[in-house]
Design a protein around this motif. Structure first.
Motif, PDB file in Angstrom:
ATOM      1  N   SER A  26       0.855  -1.185   0.000  1.00 42.14           N
ATOM      2  CA  SER A  26       0.000   0.000   0.000  1.00 42.14           C
ATOM      3  C   SER A  26       0.889   1.233   0.000  1.00 42.14           C
ATOM      4  N   GLY A  27       0.277   2.353  -0.170  1.00 41.59           N
ATOM      5  CA  GLY A  27       1.026   3.599  -0.190  1.00 41.59           C
ATOM      6  C   GLY A  27       0.453   4.515  -1.245  1.00 41.59           C
ATOM      7  N   THR A  28       1.160   5.594  -1.497  1.00 46.77           N
ATOM      8  CA  THR A  28       0.681   6.542  -2.486  1.00 46.77           C
ATOM      9  C   THR A  28       1.660   6.607  -3.647  1.00 46.77           C
ATOM     10  N   ARG A  29       1.110   6.935  -4.802  1.00 42.06           N
ATOM     11  CA  ARG A  29       1.939   7.097  -5.995  1.00 42.06           C
ATOM     12  C   ARG A  29       2.338   8.560  -6.126  1.00 42.06           C
ATOM     13  N   HIS A  30       3.435   8.764  -6.794  1.00 41.33           N
ATOM     14  CA  HIS A  30       3.842  10.131  -7.106  1.00 41.33           C
ATOM     15  C   HIS A  30       2.823  10.702  -8.092  1.00 41.33           C
ATOM     16  N   PRO A  31       2.454  11.958  -7.957  1.00 46.06           N
ATOM     17  CA  PRO A  31       1.442  12.538  -8.845  1.00 46.06           C
ATOM     18  C   PRO A  31       1.796  12.434 -10.328  1.00 46.06           C
ATOM     19  N   LEU A  32       3.082  12.533 -10.674  1.00 43.20           N
ATOM     20  CA  LEU A  32       3.452  12.414 -12.083  1.00 43.20           C
ATOM     21  C   LEU A  32       3.241  11.000 -12.607  1.00 43.20           C
ATOM     22  N   VAL A  33       3.462  10.004 -11.763  1.00 44.93           N
ATOM     23  CA  VAL A  33       3.227   8.618 -12.163  1.00 44.93           C
ATOM     24  C   VAL A  33       1.740   8.392 -12.372  1.00 44.93           C
ATOM     25  N   ALA A  34       0.933   8.904 -11.461  1.00 51.03           N
ATOM     26  CA  ALA A  34      -0.507   8.767 -11.599  1.00 51.03           C
ATOM     27  C   ALA A  34      -1.005   9.476 -12.862  1.00 51.03           C
ATOM     28  N   THR A  35      -0.453  10.626 -13.150  1.00 49.06           N
ATOM     29  CA  THR A  35      -0.837  11.360 -14.357  1.00 49.06           C
ATOM     30  C   THR A  35      -0.444  10.592 -15.609  1.00 49.06           C
ATOM     31  N   ALA A  36       0.757  10.032 -15.607  1.00 52.05           N
ATOM     32  CA  ALA A  36       1.214   9.252 -16.758  1.00 52.05           C
ATOM     33  C   ALA A  36       0.353   8.012 -16.973  1.00 52.05           C
ATOM     34  N   VAL A  38      -2.913   7.868 -16.267  1.00 56.55           N
ATOM     35  CA  VAL A  38      -4.270   8.269 -16.633  1.00 56.55           C
ATOM     36  C   VAL A  38      -4.345   8.905 -18.021  1.00 56.55           C
ATOM     37  N   LEU A  39      -3.299   9.594 -18.444  1.00 60.57           N
ATOM     38  CA  LEU A  39      -3.358  10.341 -19.701  1.00 60.57           C
ATOM     39  C   LEU A  39      -3.683   9.495 -20.935  1.00 60.57           C
ATOM     40  N   PRO A  40      -3.116   8.308 -21.102  1.00 61.44           N
ATOM     41  CA  PRO A  40      -3.495   7.523 -22.287  1.00 61.44           C
ATOM     42  C   PRO A  40      -4.977   7.168 -22.327  1.00 61.44           C
ATOM     43  N   LEU A  41      -5.531   6.801 -21.199  1.00 59.69           N
ATOM     44  CA  LEU A  41      -6.964   6.495 -21.148  1.00 59.69           C
ATOM     45  C   LEU A  41      -7.795   7.741 -21.410  1.00 59.69           C
ATOM     46  N   ALA A  42      -7.397   8.859 -20.847  1.00 59.83           N
ATOM     47  CA  ALA A  42      -8.125  10.103 -21.076  1.00 59.83           C
ATOM     48  C   ALA A  42      -8.091  10.492 -22.550  1.00 59.83           C
ATOM     49  N   ALA A  43      -6.945  10.341 -23.183  1.00 71.83           N
ATOM     50  CA  ALA A  43      -6.837  10.662 -24.611  1.00 71.83           C
ATOM     51  C   ALA A  43      -7.727   9.741 -25.443  1.00 71.83           C
TER      52      ALA A  43
END
Length: 68
Positions: A26-36, A38-43
């Motif tokens: 468990s833990g949190t992801r770095h925001p840039l990793v989370a963004t990377a 999500v971006l392909p799915l969003a596109a």
């Protein structure tokens, strides 16, 4: 559904085995990793559902309302 205790035990054993391998369970992801991630799915969703046209239409209507 009456056998939930057994399923819980199996799930916990799996988590313990995963943690024994040195992996973070468990833990949190770095925001840039989370963004990377999500971006392909969003596109893809923008292309499939025509979201870009909707964004442009709404942005232009907001600009008109603001008087620009």
């Amino acid at each position: 559904m009456s056998d939930t205790a057994t399923r819980t035990m199996v799930r916990m054993q799996g988590r313990e085995a995963y943690a024994a391998l040195g992996a973070r369970s468990s833990g949190t992801r770095h925001p840039l990793v989370a963004t990377a991630m999500v971006l392909p799915l969003a596109a893809l969703l923008v292309v499939v559902f025509g979201g870009w046209d909707a964004v442009v239409t709404h942005a232009s209507s907001v600009a008109v309302m603001l008087g620009r």
